[in-house]
Scaffold this active site. Structure first.
Site, PDB file in Angstrom:
ATOM      1  N   GLU A 142     -57.242  92.775 -60.520  1.00  0.00           N
ATOM      2  CA  GLU A 142     -55.898  92.598 -60.869  1.00  0.00           C
ATOM      3  C   GLU A 142     -55.117  92.087 -59.907  1.00  0.00           C
ATOM      4  O   GLU A 142     -54.699  92.286 -58.741  1.00  0.00           O
ATOM      5  CB  GLU A 142     -55.122  93.850 -61.363  1.00  0.00           C
ATOM      6  N   CYS A 182     -46.471  90.984 -58.886  1.00  0.00           N
ATOM      7  CA  CYS A 182     -47.335  89.828 -59.364  1.00  0.00           C
ATOM      8  C   CYS A 182     -46.901  89.395 -60.743  1.00  0.00           C
ATOM      9  O   CYS A 182     -47.311  88.323 -61.127  1.00  0.00           O
ATOM     10  CB  CYS A 182     -48.736  90.414 -59.360  1.00  0.00           C
TER      11      CYS A 182
END
Length: 478
Positions: free
Chosen positions: A250, A284
């Site tokens: 991720e 993110c």
């Protein structure tokens, strides 16, 4: 409230204090707030060996036993919520209101895992698809993949660690975890709570370690899965060195939001400010590129700039603080340099842009060049920029013109554009009438392209942490 003077590591379920080598700083003051034990290569190897020994006992735990462990964590995290939020505010510089919110998500994540731990189902599959298979029956189930390695990041040190730990316990996988060295306290407190349970010896080790000394988390072949959350450069390098184990990544993004001509501008402004500047943009899926239809561009820009200027920056312990420090001065200086590069190449600074140590003002720009770092790379800080578009297909093309593909947001009332975006945007998730920064902890979450591999979200992580085991039965006449 204050932190303890020192915190241990956890090796094979037990607290150990071999040293106090890791200094954890208060990210606002820069002063040392506490010290944490560091694991060396010998300790990491011992943790992996313990996880290997624990694989069978963990796999043999009944579903209700795993559920009881997870529910204990839920109860204890609720009891220790103020402590967890305070530690997070200190070690990450996350504003206290946001820190409380992350503790709430930690609790949600473990609660979801407790619910899912008793729902690991398989399937009965007919095999008689042709005459040669008449009388054959198939059944498959999921079994734990085995010892897992987890590396978690600094920006959500509680909840992103939880997204690895909770599903591992739910399926019965032992694990070793390396928390981020700058923010290890949340994972250590998680270890304190897990140590109160009846997990088999060796079921977990939480081992702060230097990046240089942590190769075994990646390279040891006894580990069957590596789950990493962090920067793309590091993640893809780890995958290249991980050997035969399954890898879940991720990674980063430079998320875009589209503000279409029919959007509710006031609502879109409020949510965009949140998405771009929440926890100083260190997410993110933080909003980085803001695409605005030409018909509403000027009005939206003016409202957005005015709203951004109202954000309160400063001490993250303040109840009204929205913008706290970035994780360190180096990161703030990097992003300040990116802003300077963009303006030198013709970008217009709309607000913000000033830096004081690790504090960087909430910053908005327009006319940012396509060849600038702000457009190409992940900013990971309180900076976003506006892009004007006039046609729907143009906005889709701009969103897709990125090496990243984590999530995208769209403010529109047009259901046909919603479905078209879902079909055509090359991202892991599309969020309608909200920013790409929105995440609920049971949804499938992850990206494509340089943004990663696999999906988090409890049920989906559980699938990654299991293997399908098939059973074929030849039925004969009695």
């Amino acid at each position: 409230m204050k932190l303890k003077d020192s915190y241990p590591l956890y090796l094979a379920n037990e607290a150990r204090m071999p040293n106090t080598d890791l200094a954890v700083t208060d990210k606002f003051t820069g002063e040392i707030a506490t010290r944490v034990a560091m694991a060396d290569a010998t300790t990491i190897a011992a943790g992996i060996a313990a996880a290997v020994e624990a694989a069978e006992p963990m796999a043999q735990m009944a579903s209700y036993e795993r559920q009881a462990v997870l529910q204990h964590c839920v109860d204890r995290f609720k009891e220790r919520a103020d402590e967890l939020a305070y530690a997070l505010c200190v070690e990450a510089g996350k504003p206290i209101r946001d820190s409380r919110g992350e503790v709430g998500r930690l609790i949600d994540t473990f609660r979801i895992a407790a619910e899912e731990s008793v729902r690991m189902t398989g399937e009965v599959q007919p095999l008689d698809i042709s005459p040669r298979a008449k009388g054959y029956q198939g059944i498959w189930k999921r079994v734990p993949i085995g010892p897992c390695s987890f590396i978690s990041p600094f920006n959500f040190p509680l909840n992103l660690a939880a997204h690895k730990v909770a599903p591992a316990i739910a399926v019965g996988c032992p694990f070793v975890m390396k928390p981020a060295s700058r923010t290890p306290l949340g994972a250590i407190i998680m270890g304190e709570v897990l140590a109160e349970t009846n997990l088999p010896s060796g079921a977990f080790s939480i081992l702060p370690a230097s990046r240089d000394g942590a190769d075994l988390f990646t390279t040891d072949d006894r580990l069957k899965l590596l789950s990493f959350t962090g920067s793309p450069d590091v993640g893809w390098d780890l995958k290249a060195r991980a050997g035969k184990k399954k890898v879940v990544l991720e990674l980063g993004g430079n998320a875009a939001v589209i503000i279409d001509a029919d959007a509710d501008l006031d609502d879109a402004v409020d949510r965009t400010v949140f998405g771009a500047f929440y926890q100083s943009g260190q997410s993110c899926i933080g909003v980085q590129r803001i695409l605005v239809h030409d018909k509403v561009y000027d009005a939206f820009r003016d409202k957005l700039v005015a709203k951004t200027r109202t954000l309160i920056a400063g001490d993250p312990h303040g109840e009204q603080t929205f913008i706290g420090p970035m994780i360190d001065v180096k990161e703030a200086a990097r992003l300040s340099d990116w802003i300077s590069e963009a303006t030198a190449k013709g970008a217009t600074l709309l607000c913000g842009g000033k830096r004081d140590g690790a504090m960087l003002e909430a910053t908005l720009l327009e006319h940012v060049g396509r060849d600038t770092k702000l457009n190409i790379e992940e900013a990971f800080g309180p900076v976003a920029f506006l892009i004007r578009f006039s046609e729907w297909n143009e906005s889709v093309a701009i969103v897709n013109d990125s090496k990243f593909g984590l999530q995208a947001g769209i403010f529109t009332r047009d259901i046909f554009k919603v479905l078209d975006a879902w079909d055509r945007l090359d991202v892991g998730g599309v969020v309608i009438n909200d920013v790409p920064s929105y995440r609920v902890d049971n949804m499938p979450y992850g990206g494509v392209k340089d943004s990663g591999l696999g999906r988090e979200g409890i049920r989906f992580a559980m699938e990654d942490m299991t293997e399908i085991r098939n059973l074929v039965i030849r039925r004969r006449a009695p």
